[in-house]
Write an enzyme that holds these catalytic residues in place. Sequence first.
Site, PDB file in Angstrom:
ATOM      1  N   GLU A 161     -17.609 -46.359 -22.358  1.00  0.00           N
ATOM      2  CA  GLU A 161     -18.352 -47.357 -21.258  1.00  0.00           C
ATOM      3  C   GLU A 161     -17.866 -48.781 -21.698  1.00  0.00           C
ATOM      4  O   GLU A 161     -17.521 -49.156 -22.534  1.00  0.00           O
ATOM      5  CB  GLU A 161     -19.936 -47.241 -21.465  1.00  0.00           C
ATOM      6  CG  GLU A 161     -20.594 -46.267 -20.768  1.00  0.00           C
ATOM      7  CD  GLU A 161     -20.896 -46.886 -19.318  1.00  0.00           C
ATOM      8  OE1 GLU A 161     -19.980 -47.805 -18.777  1.00  0.00           O
ATOM      9  OE2 GLU A 161     -21.727 -46.306 -18.799  1.00  0.00           O
ATOM     10  N   ASP A 162     -18.137 -49.535 -20.409  1.00  0.00           N
ATOM     11  CA  ASP A 162     -17.772 -50.729 -20.574  1.00  0.00           C
ATOM     12  C   ASP A 162     -18.801 -51.803 -21.173  1.00  0.00           C
ATOM     13  O   ASP A 162     -18.887 -52.580 -21.703  1.00  0.00           O
ATOM     14  CB  ASP A 162     -17.137 -51.579 -18.990  1.00  0.00           C
ATOM     15  CG  ASP A 162     -18.463 -51.327 -17.992  1.00  0.00           C
ATOM     16  OD1 ASP A 162     -19.043 -50.249 -18.205  1.00  0.00           O
ATOM     17  OD2 ASP A 162     -18.304 -52.003 -16.920  1.00  0.00           O
ATOM     18  N   LYS A 196     -25.602 -54.710 -24.864  1.00  0.00           N
ATOM     19  CA  LYS A 196     -26.597 -55.979 -24.921  1.00  0.00           C
ATOM     20  C   LYS A 196     -27.652 -55.511 -25.758  1.00  0.00           C
ATOM     21  O   LYS A 196     -28.356 -54.613 -25.815  1.00  0.00           O
ATOM     22  CB  LYS A 196     -27.012 -55.842 -23.343  1.00  0.00           C
ATOM     23  CG  LYS A 196     -26.327 -56.796 -22.565  1.00  0.00           C
ATOM     24  CD  LYS A 196     -26.881 -57.218 -21.246  1.00  0.00           C
ATOM     25  CE  LYS A 196     -25.847 -57.821 -20.344  1.00  0.00           C
ATOM     26  NZ  LYS A 196     -26.354 -58.437 -18.810  1.00  0.00           N
ATOM     27  N   ARG A 216     -12.993 -57.831 -11.867  1.00  0.00           N
ATOM     28  CA  ARG A 216     -12.812 -56.649 -12.568  1.00  0.00           C
ATOM     29  C   ARG A 216     -11.320 -56.859 -13.418  1.00  0.00           C
ATOM     30  O   ARG A 216     -11.225 -56.327 -14.536  1.00  0.00           O
ATOM     31  CB  ARG A 216     -12.831 -55.309 -12.052  1.00  0.00           C
ATOM     32  CG  ARG A 216     -13.952 -54.803 -11.457  1.00  0.00           C
ATOM     33  CD  ARG A 216     -14.184 -53.344 -11.102  1.00  0.00           C
ATOM     34  NE  ARG A 216     -15.177 -53.022 -10.305  1.00  0.00           N
ATOM     35  CZ  ARG A 216     -16.521 -52.589 -10.487  1.00  0.00           C
ATOM     36  NH1 ARG A 216     -16.619 -52.395 -11.865  1.00  0.00           N
ATOM     37  NH2 ARG A 216     -17.194 -52.359  -9.737  1.00  0.00           N
ATOM     38  N   PHE A 245     -25.193 -62.479 -18.155  1.00  0.00           N
ATOM     39  CA  PHE A 245     -24.666 -61.530 -17.255  1.00  0.00           C
ATOM     40  C   PHE A 245     -23.107 -61.793 -17.295  1.00  0.00           C
ATOM     41  O   PHE A 245     -22.487 -62.794 -16.970  1.00  0.00           O
ATOM     42  CB  PHE A 245     -24.976 -61.876 -15.525  1.00  0.00           C
ATOM     43  CG  PHE A 245     -24.263 -61.040 -14.669  1.00  0.00           C
ATOM     44  CD1 PHE A 245     -24.926 -59.725 -14.305  1.00  0.00           C
ATOM     45  CD2 PHE A 245     -23.092 -61.304 -13.965  1.00  0.00           C
ATOM     46  CE1 PHE A 245     -24.220 -58.827 -13.599  1.00  0.00           C
ATOM     47  CE2 PHE A 245     -22.850 -60.409 -13.222  1.00  0.00           C
ATOM     48  CZ  PHE A 245     -23.361 -59.034 -12.967  1.00  0.00           C
ATOM     49  N   VAL A 246     -22.346 -60.836 -17.668  1.00  0.00           N
ATOM     50  CA  VAL A 246     -20.931 -60.870 -17.779  1.00  0.00           C
ATOM     51  C   VAL A 246     -20.140 -60.153 -16.676  1.00  0.00           C
ATOM     52  O   VAL A 246     -20.441 -59.278 -16.238  1.00  0.00           O
ATOM     53  CB  VAL A 246     -20.551 -60.351 -19.360  1.00  0.00           C
ATOM     54  CG1 VAL A 246     -21.277 -61.620 -20.416  1.00  0.00           C
ATOM     55  CG2 VAL A 246     -21.063 -59.038 -19.555  1.00  0.00           C
ATOM     56  N   ASP A 299     -26.607 -51.786 -20.989  1.00  0.00           N
ATOM     57  CA  ASP A 299     -27.586 -52.779 -20.473  1.00  0.00           C
ATOM     58  C   ASP A 299     -28.809 -52.107 -21.138  1.00  0.00           C
ATOM     59  O   ASP A 299     -29.561 -52.016 -21.958  1.00  0.00           O
ATOM     60  CB  ASP A 299     -27.365 -52.965 -19.305  1.00  0.00           C
ATOM     61  CG  ASP A 299     -28.071 -54.499 -18.902  1.00  0.00           C
ATOM     62  OD1 ASP A 299     -28.990 -54.851 -19.548  1.00  0.00           O
ATOM     63  OD2 ASP A 299     -27.714 -54.998 -17.891  1.00  0.00           O
ATOM     64  N   GLY A 303     -16.446 -49.590 -13.946  1.00  0.00           N
ATOM     65  CA  GLY A 303     -16.294 -50.468 -15.102  1.00  0.00           C
ATOM     66  C   GLY A 303     -15.281 -50.115 -16.132  1.00  0.00           C
ATOM     67  O   GLY A 303     -14.646 -50.902 -16.745  1.00  0.00           O
TER      68      GLY A 303
END
Length: 173
Positions: free
Chosen positions: A95-96, A127, A161, A148-149, A99, A40
């Site tokens: 990082e993307d 998040k 993506r 949720f993205v 969570d 990601g």
Amino acid sequence: MDIKPLITADEIDRKLAEIGRQISEDYAGKELLLVAVLRGAFMVMADLARHIDLACEFDFMAVSSYGASTQTSGVVRILKDLDEEIEGRHVLIVEDIIDSGLTLNYLLKSLKVRKPASLEIATLLLKDGIQRVPIDVKYVAFPIGPEFVVGYGLDYAGKYRNLPYVGVMGDES
Ligand code: PRP
């Protein structure tokens, strides 16, 4: 495809420029090793790096935490380790999304024992307030809610993506 834009490409670009400037100041006079966590983070790594005015090197790790579902399993597997030695180096993990925090918690532990000079985290999305372990994140572009993205590197079942923005999946997608 029913995806509602949450963060636009322009907003991402402006924020990454700001964080890139901050990183350039914070690490002035030092060399930086940027480590993206695949898959990601490939997009944020490429765009953020263009805003960093320092001598940089790049490396990549691949881990797996989600399986095919949208829920965090808590299971982290290293699929690809770093190619570089990091002892004595300034390492910034890119990082993307963070969570549960379990992926980074595991990564930080396994990288700290290699004795980097410093080890920090930059993430596009965090998040808010749902981490299952405390994680100290130095650079956060956008705190978000529990939705949720997808897009800008983030996938659902391998897709989306390549969207240039971050969006929220609707029920019919
Ligand atoms: C995502 C993201 C982080 C992790 C965060 O990766 O890139 O690595 O989940 O979740 P956590 O904080 O709950 O551990 P994912 O496993 O979806 O793999 P991908 O980057 O290859 O899509």
